[in-house]
Design an enzyme around this catalytic site. Structure first.
Site, PDB file in Angstrom:
ATOM      1  N   SER A   1       0.835  -1.203   0.000  1.00 41.81           N
ATOM      2  CA  SER A   1       0.000   0.000   0.000  1.00 41.81           C
ATOM      3  C   SER A   1       0.873   1.258   0.000  1.00 41.81           C
ATOM      4  CB  SER A   1      -0.963  -0.049   1.194  1.00 41.81           C
ATOM      5  OG  SER A   1      -2.015   0.879   1.058  1.00 41.81           O
TER       6      SER A   1
ATOM      7  N   HIS B   1      -7.447  -6.114   0.179  1.00 39.11           N
ATOM      8  CA  HIS B   1      -6.285  -5.222   0.212  1.00 39.11           C
ATOM      9  C   HIS B   1      -5.034  -5.867   0.817  1.00 39.11           C
ATOM     10  CE1 HIS B   1      -4.314  -1.342   0.089  1.00 39.11           C
ATOM     11  NE2 HIS B   1      -4.107  -1.344   1.395  1.00 39.11           N
TER      12      HIS B   1
ATOM     13  N   ASP C   1      -9.908  -5.515  -4.151  1.00 43.67           N
ATOM     14  CA  ASP C   1      -9.341  -4.466  -3.293  1.00 43.67           C
ATOM     15  C   ASP C   1     -10.175  -3.190  -3.431  1.00 43.67           C
ATOM     16  OD1 ASP C   1      -7.793  -2.569  -1.971  1.00 43.67           O
ATOM     17  OD2 ASP C   1      -5.904  -3.276  -2.818  1.00 43.67           O
TER      18      ASP C   1
END
Length: 273
Positions: free
Chosen positions: A100, A249, A220
């Site tokens: 991320s 995610h 996601d």
């Protein structure tokens, strides 16, 4: 052997989890409240064994790594701190794995240090030019540091809600409370500006010379495949994308076997496997 220690980088302490020996792999966590290097990567590091020297820091403002005096965080700080950490450890060449926010840092680091970074694995990554702040990421950054906030955050991160266990909620709530004061300064509203800070320009991405593996969950909602991963295919010189179905995610948590296999195969290229 796994060890926790503190390394001084540019005069500031950085808390680091280290394990294994061999080619170095820097592992960078994401931006959710309560996230730490060991929390994000300890299970992956344990499963990968001792084939690599894994270095998983708490980035500035997270876990036990404080924000350097006078700094407010952001992509530049996290990138410079990551590079400085590996310099302080005396590591000349290393792969970078980032989740991320950590994926954006990994890509920025590869562009800034093309002679040092050998491979990049960007997981559920941020960083794509023009990628908007998703409603889910906005909610994650705003999550209150209590059990309800922790449960809501975890439910947004994963597709399979069976992974949102009572023990997981309790552990994340405790971690969120411990880091609440520092985290409050990182992504205050309006939050779109912080997502913008974590996007990389086409010029920066063109400077990434290392081979890049993008790993992304098809479901996601925090960093959606269409706005987060697909645009990067147009900007990176040496890139491949692996999409995991039935995945949100957090691929290392949701599909740990597949994720470790992808990681091992890609990093193994560095070793001539």
């Amino acid at each position: 052997m796994t060890a926790l220690r503190t390394v001084t980088v540019d005069g500031s302490p950085v808390h680091v989890l280290e394990s294994g020996t061999g080619p170095a792999v820097l592992m960078l966590h994401g931006s959710g409240p309560g996230t730490t290097g060991s929390g994000a990567w300890a299970t992956t590091a344990q499963a990968l064994g001792t084939s690599w020297r894994l270095v998983a820091p708490d980035q500035a403002g997270f876990g036990r790594t404080p924000m350097p005096a006078g700094s407010r965080g952001g992509l530049r700080l996290w990138t410079e701190q990551a590079a400085g950490l590996m310099d302080a450890l005396g590591v000349e060449h290393y792969a970078v794995v980032g989740h991320s926010m950590g994926g954006a840092v990994a890509l920025a680091l590869a562009a800034a240090r093309p002679q040092q970074v050998t491979h990049v694995v960007a997981v559920s990554t941020m960083g794509a030019p023009g990628a908007p702040l998703s409603a889910e990421l906005d909610a994650l950054w705003a999550a209150p540091a209590d059990p309800l906030g922790a449960r809501d955050m975890l439910s947004r991160l994963v597709l399979d809600q069976a992974l949102v266990t009572e023990s997981a909620v309790a552990a994340r709530a405790a971690s969120m409370r411990a880091g609440a004061a520092a985290f409050a300064s990182l992504f205050p509203p309006p939050r779109a500006r912080w997502a913008d800070d974590l996007t990389l320009s086409a010029r920066t991405l063109a400077g990434v010379r290392a081979p890049v593996l993008l790993v992304h969950g098809a479901e996601d909602r925090v960093t959606p495949l269409g706005t987060a991963a697909l645009p990067l295919l147009e900007h990176l010189a040496d890139v491949r994308l692996h999409v995991l179905g039935r995945c949100g995610h957090v691929p290392p948590l949701e599909h740990p076997h597949d994720f470790r296999r992808l990681l091992s195969c890609f990093l193994g290229r560095e070793r001539g496997h």
